[in-house]
Design a protein around this motif. Structure first.
Motif, PDB file in Angstrom:
ATOM      1  N   ASP A  19       0.856  -1.187   0.000  1.00  0.00           N
ATOM      2  CA  ASP A  19       0.000   0.000   0.000  1.00  0.00           C
ATOM      3  C   ASP A  19       0.891   1.235   0.000  1.00  0.00           C
ATOM      4  N   LEU A  20       0.795   2.032  -1.058  1.00  0.00           N
ATOM      5  CA  LEU A  20       1.645   3.217  -1.190  1.00  0.00           C
ATOM      6  C   LEU A  20       0.879   4.515  -0.928  1.00  0.00           C
ATOM      7  N   LYS A  21      -0.284   4.427  -0.337  1.00  0.00           N
ATOM      8  CA  LYS A  21      -1.041   5.643  -0.027  1.00  0.00           C
ATOM      9  C   LYS A  21      -0.216   6.536   0.896  1.00  0.00           C
ATOM     10  N   GLY A  22      -0.187   7.816   0.550  1.00  0.00           N
ATOM     11  CA  GLY A  22       0.589   8.772   1.325  1.00  0.00           C
ATOM     12  C   GLY A  22       2.023   8.910   0.871  1.00  0.00           C
ATOM     13  N   ARG A  23       2.469   8.043  -0.044  1.00  0.00           N
ATOM     14  CA  ARG A  23       3.834   8.124  -0.575  1.00  0.00           C
ATOM     15  C   ARG A  23       3.819   8.947  -1.852  1.00  0.00           C
ATOM     16  N   ARG A  24       4.848   9.744  -2.057  1.00  0.00           N
ATOM     17  CA  ARG A  24       4.929  10.606  -3.236  1.00  0.00           C
ATOM     18  C   ARG A  24       6.161  10.220  -4.046  1.00  0.00           C
ATOM     19  N   VAL A  25       5.964  10.020  -5.353  1.00  0.00           N
ATOM     20  CA  VAL A  25       7.024   9.522  -6.216  1.00  0.00           C
ATOM     21  C   VAL A  25       7.126  10.388  -7.476  1.00  0.00           C
ATOM     22  N   LEU A  26       8.343  10.694  -7.873  1.00  0.00           N
ATOM     23  CA  LEU A  26       8.606  11.399  -9.133  1.00  0.00           C
ATOM     24  C   LEU A  26       9.247  10.426 -10.108  1.00  0.00           C
ATOM     25  N   VAL A  27       8.717  10.364 -11.327  1.00  0.00           N
ATOM     26  CA  VAL A  27       9.261   9.496 -12.366  1.00  0.00           C
ATOM     27  C   VAL A  27       9.543  10.339 -13.597  1.00  0.00           C
ATOM     28  N   THR A  28      10.791  10.343 -14.070  1.00  0.00           N
ATOM     29  CA  THR A  28      11.098  11.071 -15.298  1.00  0.00           C
ATOM     30  C   THR A  28      10.858  10.157 -16.505  1.00  0.00           C
ATOM     31  N   GLY A  46      -1.715   3.304  -4.945  1.00  0.00           N
ATOM     32  CA  GLY A  46      -2.089   4.427  -4.099  1.00  0.00           C
ATOM     33  C   GLY A  46      -1.113   5.567  -4.012  1.00  0.00           C
ATOM     34  N   ALA A  47       0.050   5.465  -4.665  1.00  0.00           N
ATOM     35  CA  ALA A  47       1.043   6.537  -4.577  1.00  0.00           C
ATOM     36  C   ALA A  47       0.574   7.787  -5.319  1.00  0.00           C
ATOM     37  N   ASP A  48       0.993   8.932  -4.825  1.00  0.00           N
ATOM     38  CA  ASP A  48       0.839  10.180  -5.562  1.00  0.00           C
ATOM     39  C   ASP A  48       2.057  10.304  -6.476  1.00  0.00           C
ATOM     40  N   VAL A  49       1.831  10.305  -7.774  1.00  0.00           N
ATOM     41  CA  VAL A  49       2.923  10.257  -8.737  1.00  0.00           C
ATOM     42  C   VAL A  49       2.990  11.552  -9.536  1.00  0.00           C
ATOM     43  N   GLY A  75      -5.073   7.659  -5.421  1.00  0.00           N
ATOM     44  CA  GLY A  75      -3.879   8.490  -5.478  1.00  0.00           C
ATOM     45  C   GLY A  75      -4.060   9.649  -6.451  1.00  0.00           C
ATOM     46  N   ARG A  76      -2.967  10.323  -6.738  1.00  0.00           N
ATOM     47  CA  ARG A  76      -3.016  11.453  -7.666  1.00  0.00           C
ATOM     48  C   ARG A  76      -1.895  11.326  -8.685  1.00  0.00           C
ATOM     49  N   ASP A 105       9.121  10.924  -1.590  1.00  0.00           N
ATOM     50  CA  ASP A 105       9.709   9.770  -0.922  1.00  0.00           C
ATOM     51  C   ASP A 105      10.712   9.082  -1.842  1.00  0.00           C
ATOM     52  N   ILE A 106      10.359   9.034  -3.125  1.00  0.00           N
ATOM     53  CA  ILE A 106      11.179   8.310  -4.108  1.00  0.00           C
ATOM     54  C   ILE A 106      11.268   9.116  -5.389  1.00  0.00           C
ATOM     55  N   VAL A 107      12.447   9.114  -5.996  1.00  0.00           N
ATOM     56  CA  VAL A 107      12.640   9.670  -7.339  1.00  0.00           C
ATOM     57  C   VAL A 107      13.208   8.569  -8.220  1.00  0.00           C
TER      58      VAL A 107
END
Length: 319
Positions: A19-28, A46-49, A75-76, A105-107
């Motif tokens: 469950d990745l709700k509340g986690r924010r991730v950037l993907v190039t 559930g991640a916000d990406v 998520g968003r 949280d993660i890039v």
């Protein structure tokens, strides 16, 4: 560390039960291929990406599946413009994120180019070194303060084509070979992870490099079908000589699996400063060809520090 994953594992298999709700991730690189699948898989859990892409119109049209996944999972998903071949664009994107101030949280530094004809970025760097390495080097360092857990750099088994050339990174004095250029840039991606990890692990942020495997995506747009077939023949000859099975292309969900594995599933201490493939940490190998494993020069901490210093000089900023 969970280790029951391998070359055929998919993103959904790797992320099952997470469950990745509340986690924010950037993907190039979220306008095609692995970038879209990586963003979709994370959003589906559930991640916000935040996706970054050079061509926003293309990315908007291509990421409907990511938006649907985010909506279903609660998520968003949003997009920002980022052209890694332009330091002005890199700075503008990073400044926008820093001004917003919301942490990641993660890039996952996924974007890249492979084996194009000789050319230069907007700032005069050889296309592959400038785009694959320097663009990401400047970007992740400018937003480093926003990163809370992990940086994942996409590299390749292509790093085995060549070490970095610290004396002639732009092929100003040596003949250009597209695969040597690709190899240099992919080695640089690993070395960036090595040094970024060393610099940030004391604050709990780890960095890893990953090889997604051979996948048919837009990354191969500069290759003719004949060139692709010749590369596969070469790989199979190398594998046969080493007693290994023939090369097989991965599906896009299989190709993106190691990225999400290194970002979410693997233990930080196990992958920090390392090179991963097929959802495990790769062993060091010096054999010929593009077989499994990582070359020692790509993990050399002194080489990583030297590349960092050169990169600072080339982009005109110190970190």
């Amino acid at each position: 560390m969970t280790s029951n994953f391998g070359a055929t594992s998919t993103t959904d298999e790797v992320l099952a039960g997470i469950d990745l709700k509340g986690r924010r991730v950037l993907v190039t690189g979220t306008s095609a291929g692995l970038g879209i699948e990586t963003a979709r898989a994370l959003a589906a859990h559930g991640a916000d990406v935040v996706g970054a892409a050079r061509d926003l119109a293309k990315a908007e049209a291509a990421t409907g599946v990511v938006r649907d996944a985010a909506k279903t999972a609660g998520g968003r998903f949003s997009l920002i413009e980022l052209d890694l071949a332009s330091l002005a664009s890199v700075r503008a994107a990073a400044d926008r994120l820093v001004a917003d101030g919301t942490p990641f949280d993660i890039v996952i530094a996924n974007a890249g180019v492979m084996a194009p004809p000789f050319g230069h970025t907007a700032d005069g760097f050889e296309t592959q070194f400038g785009t694959n390495h320097l663009g990401h080097f400047l970007f992740v360092n400018r937003i480093a303060g926003l990163i809370r857990e992990r940086l994942v750099n996409l590299s390749s088994a292509g790093h085995r084509f060549s070490d970095v050339d610290l004396d002639d990174p732009n092929f100003e004095h040596t003949p250009y070979d597209p695969w040597v250029g690709y190899g240099r840039s992919k080695t640089a991606n690993i070395l960036l992870a090595v040094e970024f990890d060393r610099r940030h692990k004391d604050r709990g942020v780890r960095a890893a490099a990953v090889h997604p495997g051979g996948i048919r995506t837009e990354l191969g747009r500069h290759m003719t079908e004949e060139a692709m077939e010749a590369l596969v023949v070469s790989l199979n000859e190398s594998n046969a000589a080493a007693g290994l099975p023939p090369f097989e292309f991965k599906s896009i969900p299989q190709g993106a699996a190691t990225s999400v594995w290194a970002a979410v599933r693997a233990e930080a201490e196990a992958v920090g400063g390392r090179y991963c493939e097929d959802c495990h940490v790769a062993s060091i190998t010096q054999g010929e060809g593009l077989r499994d494993g990582v070359r020692t020069y790509a993990l050399d901490p002194d080489r990583a520090k030297a590349l960092w210093a050169l990169s600072e000089e080339m982009v005109g900023e110190r970190f």
